[in-house]
Design an enzyme around this catalytic site. Sequence first.
Site, PDB file in Angstrom:
ATOM      1  N   HIS A  30     -46.159 -27.225-136.504  1.00 43.60           N
ATOM      2  CA  HIS A  30     -45.090 -27.649-137.070  1.00 43.60           C
ATOM      3  C   HIS A  30     -44.673 -28.763-135.870  1.00 43.60           C
ATOM      4  O   HIS A  30     -43.823 -29.035-135.553  1.00 43.60           O
ATOM      5  CB  HIS A  30     -43.669 -26.624-137.204  1.00 43.60           C
ATOM      6  CG  HIS A  30     -44.425 -25.133-137.874  1.00 43.60           C
ATOM      7  ND1 HIS A  30     -43.955 -25.384-139.309  1.00 43.60           N
ATOM      8  CD2 HIS A  30     -44.901 -23.916-136.993  1.00 43.60           C
ATOM      9  CE1 HIS A  30     -44.628 -23.643-139.342  1.00 43.60           C
ATOM     10  NE2 HIS A  30     -44.993 -23.343-138.098  1.00 43.60           N
ATOM     11  N   TYR A  88     -44.758 -32.999-150.320  1.00 39.45           N
ATOM     12  CA  TYR A  88     -43.752 -31.712-151.452  1.00 39.45           C
ATOM     13  C   TYR A  88     -42.458 -32.127-151.730  1.00 39.45           C
ATOM     14  O   TYR A  88     -42.046 -31.655-152.601  1.00 39.45           O
ATOM     15  CB  TYR A  88     -43.983 -30.409-150.428  1.00 39.45           C
ATOM     16  CG  TYR A  88     -45.181 -29.906-150.150  1.00 39.45           C
ATOM     17  CD1 TYR A  88     -46.095 -29.777-151.391  1.00 39.45           C
ATOM     18  CD2 TYR A  88     -46.120 -29.957-148.877  1.00 39.45           C
ATOM     19  CE1 TYR A  88     -47.402 -29.002-151.149  1.00 39.45           C
ATOM     20  CE2 TYR A  88     -47.244 -29.231-148.907  1.00 39.45           C
ATOM     21  CZ  TYR A  88     -47.886 -29.193-150.388  1.00 39.45           C
ATOM     22  OH  TYR A  88     -49.164 -28.339-149.727  1.00 39.45           O
ATOM     23  N   TYR A 140     -43.090 -20.482-146.377  1.00 38.59           N
ATOM     24  CA  TYR A 140     -41.960 -20.843-144.698  1.00 38.59           C
ATOM     25  C   TYR A 140     -41.049 -21.195-145.503  1.00 38.59           C
ATOM     26  O   TYR A 140     -40.784 -21.889-146.158  1.00 38.59           O
ATOM     27  CB  TYR A 140     -42.712 -21.761-143.763  1.00 38.59           C
ATOM     28  CG  TYR A 140     -43.339 -21.922-142.210  1.00 38.59           C
ATOM     29  CD1 TYR A 140     -43.020 -20.856-141.538  1.00 38.59           C
ATOM     30  CD2 TYR A 140     -44.641 -21.437-142.371  1.00 38.59           C
ATOM     31  CE1 TYR A 140     -43.272 -20.555-140.194  1.00 38.59           C
ATOM     32  CE2 TYR A 140     -45.798 -20.849-141.360  1.00 38.59           C
ATOM     33  CZ  TYR A 140     -44.468 -20.678-139.941  1.00 38.59           C
ATOM     34  OH  TYR A 140     -45.853 -20.305-139.020  1.00 38.59           O
ATOM     35  N   ARG A 169     -36.592 -30.292-152.335  1.00 32.62           N
ATOM     36  CA  ARG A 169     -36.334 -30.007-153.794  1.00 32.62           C
ATOM     37  C   ARG A 169     -35.999 -28.624-153.666  1.00 32.62           C
ATOM     38  O   ARG A 169     -35.228 -27.826-154.484  1.00 32.62           O
ATOM     39  CB  ARG A 169     -37.361 -30.590-154.309  1.00 32.62           C
ATOM     40  CG  ARG A 169     -38.167 -32.003-154.116  1.00 32.62           C
ATOM     41  CD  ARG A 169     -38.708 -32.280-155.719  1.00 32.62           C
ATOM     42  NE  ARG A 169     -40.393 -31.748-155.078  1.00 32.62           N
ATOM     43  CZ  ARG A 169     -41.531 -31.605-156.059  1.00 32.62           C
ATOM     44  NH1 ARG A 169     -41.826 -31.628-157.024  1.00 32.62           N
ATOM     45  NH2 ARG A 169     -42.220 -30.878-155.051  1.00 32.62           N
ATOM     46  N   ASP A 197     -45.305 -31.888-145.410  1.00 31.99           N
ATOM     47  CA  ASP A 197     -43.785 -31.277-146.392  1.00 31.99           C
ATOM     48  C   ASP A 197     -42.867 -31.976-147.100  1.00 31.99           C
ATOM     49  O   ASP A 197     -42.365 -32.172-148.230  1.00 31.99           O
ATOM     50  CB  ASP A 197     -43.388 -29.905-146.143  1.00 31.99           C
ATOM     51  CG  ASP A 197     -43.873 -28.826-145.447  1.00 31.99           C
ATOM     52  OD1 ASP A 197     -44.912 -28.091-146.115  1.00 31.99           O
ATOM     53  OD2 ASP A 197     -44.075 -27.784-144.410  1.00 31.99           O
ATOM     54  N   VAL A 256     -40.784 -23.907-148.256  1.00 32.94           N
ATOM     55  CA  VAL A 256     -41.877 -24.609-149.346  1.00 32.94           C
ATOM     56  C   VAL A 256     -42.705 -23.393-149.175  1.00 32.94           C
ATOM     57  O   VAL A 256     -43.585 -23.338-147.353  1.00 32.94           O
ATOM     58  CB  VAL A 256     -42.281 -25.825-147.518  1.00 32.94           C
ATOM     59  CG1 VAL A 256     -42.937 -26.811-148.949  1.00 32.94           C
ATOM     60  CG2 VAL A 256     -40.471 -26.945-147.747  1.00 32.94           C
ATOM     61  N   GLY A 257     -43.056 -22.748-149.708  1.00 29.23           N
ATOM     62  CA  GLY A 257     -44.156 -22.285-150.078  1.00 29.23           C
ATOM     63  C   GLY A 257     -43.589 -20.580-149.136  1.00 29.23           C
ATOM     64  O   GLY A 257     -43.118 -20.523-149.429  1.00 29.23           O
TER      65      GLY A 257
END
Length: 657
Positions: free
Chosen positions: A445, A314, A394, A318, A310, A391-392
């Site tokens: 994670h 990604y 989560y 951001r 992540d 992030v998406g």
Amino acid sequence: MSITQHERSIAGMGDVQPHPLDNLSVSELDAVRKILHDGEFLLESTRFVHVGLEEPNKKDVLAFSPGDAVRRWARAILIDLATGESQDIVVDIVAASVVSVRSIAPEDGQVAILDEEFELIGPIIQADPGFQEAIARRGIDPAQVVSIPLSAGHYGFDDELNHRVARSLFFMQDHPTDACWAHPVDGLCAYVDMTEGRVIKLVDFLDLPVPKESGNYDDPAFRGPERKSLKPLEISQPDGPSYQVDGEVVTWQNWKFRVGFDAREGLILRQLSFHDKGEDRPIIYRASIAEMVVPYADPSPVRFWQNYFDTGEYMFARYTNSLELGCDCVGEITYFDGVIMDEQGHPKTIKNAICMHEEDYGILWKHSDFVTGSNETRRQRRLVISFFTTVGNYDYGFFWYLYLDGTIECEAKLTGILFTSSYRGKDYPYANEVAPGLGAPYHQHLFSARLDMTVDGTNNTVQEVEVKRVPAGPGNEHGNAFTNKATPITNESEGGRLANASLARTWHITNPNSLNRFGDPVSYVLYPEQNPVLLADESATVTTRAQFTTKQLWITQYDPKERYSAGDFPNQHLGGGGIPEYQKAGRSLENEDIVLWHTFGPTHFPRPEDWPVMPVDYAKFTLKPHGFFDRNPTLDVPADVSHQHHADGGTDGHTCH
């Protein structure tokens, strides 16, 4: 209750005297774009992947004095969407010049995926005849199908080499505000070439039923009646907070540090020190979350590739949330804005990106002495510096805690929505059922904290300390004895270490050149979690690409170019980048300037209670002083005056002493 909000930007509001570690300001980001434009690096199809401060070498920063010339360099990662070609460029903002330019080769990996690219993937897939046929066969309206594009990893597929690729799984929405995660269209996956704009492969593995039950946790009708028994709980600091903020510099109860923010790493703590013996004693030069990966355990033909970096794939910061008083942060709050560069090359301010406040944390120390009659109690307090990013599916919160006694903690808070699948039955060993017909695959994670240590200076050594059983015999006739042993980690070849709860294994970051009053090197101790490291097989590509997750601790000698645990460009990287590459040099770690890379995080076997929105799960590590101070550093903490509120509205004032 009156609550005052202190709002500050951590870009463009630094000290009166500029500092080499000041965050990039809006005007500096504008200057970066102009320099690149004037240098003819920007085409109509050029996009900005990341722009961040190119920090000077640590030794130069530590030698800096107010009034010295300040180096202001920025590193810009660019991609041409028309060709997929990328560049890594360093610019000198003050001199308005380009310092270096490097083309990013395919073997370096791909730059992070842009939002603009993700937005193009849905229409590309919808237009693909194979997808249309697969959806029609399932009896689903294509207009209800949502494409969820995801990073592809690296599996050596011939048609993906030297191409920017994403993979997409699918979900269904009953209406535009329906939570699609409740309705996976499982057994189907599309591989998309983002540069060529086409589906290069459609994996149509199995027709699985789409779960029907709603997951709309934000719908009052779905949630049901709210409980009425919670009474107001108010937090008040009538005299204001106990910290001071000067631009990016925070001082609080002997602590001093700089607050930083970056679109890749998010919150950064810089030059963390503790005032003791009349001086600010350094402990950590720079602390951040340098990388994270979420590897999934489902080996299905449409899911085996699920593992998301992540941070590097990604640029997860951001998506930092603008925090809200009373929701994300409660009490007397100071907010810091974050400034990043958007994909078009324009500065973007994230309002209230970072929250800072004090919290009561129970008992600091206490004793009632039956001999002297002394009865003393002190309350613990901590300073909290945090940010949240989505992030998406989560949501991740990262919280740094500083305590009155010199303790440092980093805690990750995980919440949001599970990434779901169709449940294939109790004989399928890689997922749990969380709603009728709805599965949640097992996953991990794994976060990597980069801890650039300066325990009383830049020359440190790590000692691995663990318990040692002593067999019964001469000198231990009754068999009760045990002790500990300390082993120095002297070379990078030895710098990958595993935690071991059975031995109470910890790592002491010592300074052999700074001795306490007992003649021992001062130190800070890293206490790891005892969760598993990466559970994928050694032959798995995620293991090769995320080798930082195979040990809880890595140690390297400081190099300003070595910034990220999985390397600069983990997206589609073939593996071996980052820490394994850094350690090849076999540098000394004894009495050297060292960096610790600590892996921590949970292994998640989802529960029904995690659906439809997950209560916060926690993962953390702790750094504690061990011989850093000559005695308890909180003897000067005064007894608090607490005001106990009663149910009848009365208040008692009582001094703890």
